[in-house]
Design a protein around this motif. Sequence first.
Motif, PDB file in Angstrom:
ATOM      1  N   SER A   1       0.852  -1.196   0.000  1.00 61.56           N
ATOM      2  CA  SER A   1       0.000   0.000   0.000  1.00 61.56           C
ATOM      3  C   SER A   1       0.879   1.234   0.000  1.00 61.56           C
ATOM      4  O   SER A   1       2.038   1.188   0.415  1.00 61.56           O
ATOM      5  CB  SER A   1      -0.972  -0.002   1.182  1.00 61.56           C
ATOM      6  N   PHE A   2       0.332   2.314  -0.525  1.00 63.62           N
ATOM      7  CA  PHE A   2       1.005   3.610  -0.474  1.00 63.62           C
ATOM      8  C   PHE A   2       0.628   4.291   0.834  1.00 63.62           C
ATOM      9  O   PHE A   2      -0.535   4.232   1.263  1.00 63.62           O
ATOM     10  CB  PHE A   2       0.545   4.517  -1.620  1.00 63.62           C
ATOM     11  N   SER A   3       1.601   4.944   1.425  1.00 61.86           N
ATOM     12  CA  SER A   3       1.331   5.807   2.564  1.00 61.86           C
ATOM     13  C   SER A   3       0.891   7.164   2.009  1.00 61.86           C
ATOM     14  O   SER A   3       1.692   7.890   1.414  1.00 61.86           O
ATOM     15  CB  SER A   3       2.604   5.949   3.413  1.00 61.86           C
TER      16      SER A   3
ATOM     17  N   PHE B   1      10.493   7.428  -3.674  1.00 63.48           N
ATOM     18  CA  PHE B   1      10.532   6.115  -3.017  1.00 63.48           C
ATOM     19  C   PHE B   1       9.639   5.122  -3.744  1.00 63.48           C
ATOM     20  O   PHE B   1      10.052   3.998  -4.080  1.00 63.48           O
ATOM     21  CB  PHE B   1      10.113   6.226  -1.543  1.00 63.48           C
ATOM     22  N   TYR B   2       8.384   5.517  -4.012  1.00 66.28           N
ATOM     23  CA  TYR B   2       7.478   4.551  -4.667  1.00 66.28           C
ATOM     24  C   TYR B   2       7.880   4.310  -6.124  1.00 66.28           C
ATOM     25  O   TYR B   2       7.715   3.196  -6.632  1.00 66.28           O
ATOM     26  CB  TYR B   2       6.023   4.995  -4.520  1.00 66.28           C
TER      27      TYR B   2
ATOM     28  N   VAL C   1      -1.380  -2.254  -5.945  1.00 65.66           N
ATOM     29  CA  VAL C   1      -1.265  -1.146  -4.990  1.00 65.66           C
ATOM     30  C   VAL C   1      -2.600  -0.813  -4.333  1.00 65.66           C
ATOM     31  O   VAL C   1      -3.584  -0.523  -5.009  1.00 65.66           O
ATOM     32  CB  VAL C   1      -0.693   0.109  -5.677  1.00 65.66           C
ATOM     33  N   THR C   2      -2.596  -0.854  -2.997  1.00 67.25           N
ATOM     34  CA  THR C   2      -3.732  -0.382  -2.209  1.00 67.25           C
ATOM     35  C   THR C   2      -3.505   1.092  -1.897  1.00 67.25           C
ATOM     36  O   THR C   2      -2.421   1.469  -1.426  1.00 67.25           O
ATOM     37  CB  THR C   2      -3.818  -1.152  -0.874  1.00 67.25           C
ATOM     38  N   LEU C   3      -4.496   1.919  -2.140  1.00 70.09           N
ATOM     39  CA  LEU C   3      -4.332   3.352  -1.874  1.00 70.09           C
ATOM     40  C   LEU C   3      -4.530   3.696  -0.405  1.00 70.09           C
ATOM     41  O   LEU C   3      -3.923   4.635   0.109  1.00 70.09           O
ATOM     42  CB  LEU C   3      -5.332   4.147  -2.731  1.00 70.09           C
ATOM     43  N   PHE C   4      -5.394   2.939   0.264  1.00 69.20           N
ATOM     44  CA  PHE C   4      -5.699   3.285   1.655  1.00 69.20           C
ATOM     45  C   PHE C   4      -5.797   2.033   2.504  1.00 69.20           C
ATOM     46  O   PHE C   4      -6.754   1.277   2.400  1.00 69.20           O
ATOM     47  CB  PHE C   4      -7.023   4.073   1.718  1.00 69.20           C
ATOM     48  N   HIS C   5      -4.767   1.819   3.326  1.00 71.52           N
ATOM     49  CA  HIS C   5      -4.793   0.718   4.291  1.00 71.52           C
ATOM     50  C   HIS C   5      -4.784   1.344   5.694  1.00 71.52           C
ATOM     51  O   HIS C   5      -3.842   1.159   6.468  1.00 71.52           O
ATOM     52  CB  HIS C   5      -3.600  -0.218   4.048  1.00 71.52           C
ATOM     53  N   TRP C   6      -5.796   2.189   5.953  1.00 68.80           N
ATOM     54  CA  TRP C   6      -6.158   2.686   7.282  1.00 68.80           C
ATOM     55  C   TRP C   6      -5.357   3.898   7.785  1.00 68.80           C
ATOM     56  O   TRP C   6      -5.645   4.407   8.867  1.00 68.80           O
ATOM     57  CB  TRP C   6      -6.067   1.580   8.347  1.00 68.80           C
TER      58      TRP C   6
END
Length: 503
Positions: free
Chosen positions: A85-87, A108-109, A125-130
Amino acid sequence: ATLLGLSLTRDLPTDFAWGVATAAYQIEGAAALDGRGACIWDDYCKIPGTINNGDNGDVADDFYHKYQEDVQMMKRMGIKHFRLSFSWSRLLPNGTTDKGINGLGVQFYNNLINELLAAGITPWVTLFHWDTPSALHNKTDTGSWLSKDMVDHFDNYADFCFAVFGDRVKHWITLNEPWTYTWVGYGVGGFAPGRCSSQRCKDIGGGGNTATEPYIVTHNLILAHGKAVQTYRQRYQQAQGGVIGMANNIDFMLPFNTSNEDDVDAVNRQHAFQLGWYVDPIVFGRYPEEMASIVTDGRLPTFTSEESAMVKGSYDFIGFNQYTSTYIMNTDKPGGDWSSDPHTATSVYNATGHKIGPTAESPWLNVYPQGIRGAINWVNDRYNEPIIYIFENGVSVPGETKMSLEEALHDNFRIDFYRGYISAVIDSVVIDDVDVRGYFAWSLMDNFEWADGYSTRFGLTYVDYKNDQKRYIKDSFVWYSQFTSSTSNPSRKQYPTQESIKE
Ligand code: GBH
């Protein structure tokens, strides 16, 4: 095809995607480095008593610095698909592009994606993992996802990611487990932002209202997903040729008493209140009937016709994470504040104290391999036979918390877990004829297991937190590598062995 009722692994499509999964906050570390903005998990970890042992994600697996080594490890192990996932706050430290883009985050990505592609590994790629940016969360005194503003903020962030990385990233997941973000974050308060009605949330200063907030947060999450997918489709998908969807979660339910029809109904109701809460809207453009008929006092929002049109059909696949199964009983008088509780409305989890199968180190995780096949079939039937991906499945080993490194590497419990669940997934394709196209093991490596901190380990790789986050391949990784590379891809003649990975 089946032979004597056995499903043959080689009958899986040869391009079945076997992968491993991770999430930014759980692995990256470098929390205050190179311009990253804070996220709500940075803040939540600072509150005493929230995280086991007072752990936090400041260093985690130090993936930010070790990503090249990790990509090479995956390559050696024959891994072809990597879910990360992206921060959000590493890319947009203040949450939105107009408040500044962090060039070092982009770099970095970019480096990571390029390293993966060079190693023959496909990024998912997950855009939002909490990890909501603190700058957005703290904007309103009620908590950000309670505000509809987040729909546009998320769309802004997603649009930015499609534009910058979409030339190379062809598999997008908007949200990870919005149910967990909603329910654990705003219903019981065990995860950031720690809001709920109970004393615990008052104690940690979260405030909140279990009866109302989860419904609002979920509504905004679904709209944010829908809007981001609309942006992808209108502006990027044709040129970039990728796919997009969501990763939900489903705890599989079995009736405690199979001859009691009320218990059987409770199963369906519970699935509708968890995965259905999110997937009914994106498939049908409305909330589940099961919810609408129970939550009749106005707390369950409705989609305007415009919103409904936007969310309906906003997926190229149905993705979900699956770990555990539970017996369920119907009840007319559930304990507690049931009518306000979207988690337990008119059903009781595990009411008798009977568990299905052995329990992992994580108390919520019962090992029941056929549950994943049941979940796949439930989703297949309810949503008109969609393309399905399993985006997470994995286990923590009982007692692993206290094991020595050497003991932890010989994780036969985890091998048994994967063998059982994976063969159930294969049955769902080969015997049940469901269109499952991929499976991701959680996780590539031990990592920050949210409120459990670092003591609970889900990795195929051991991470020595006392010794510079050094990685060690567990036996389960060798098994997973051999299994997936020998069975799913006939063109692959050699697979790693215990000896070959030592180099
Ligand atoms: C996934 O959640 C996550 O996506 C992943 O980040 C995580 O590391 C992995 O699983 C392993 O946990 O304490 O009673 O409130 C899995 C589903 C839902 C399991 C919330 C734990 C908390 C139960 N999770 N649940 S409780």
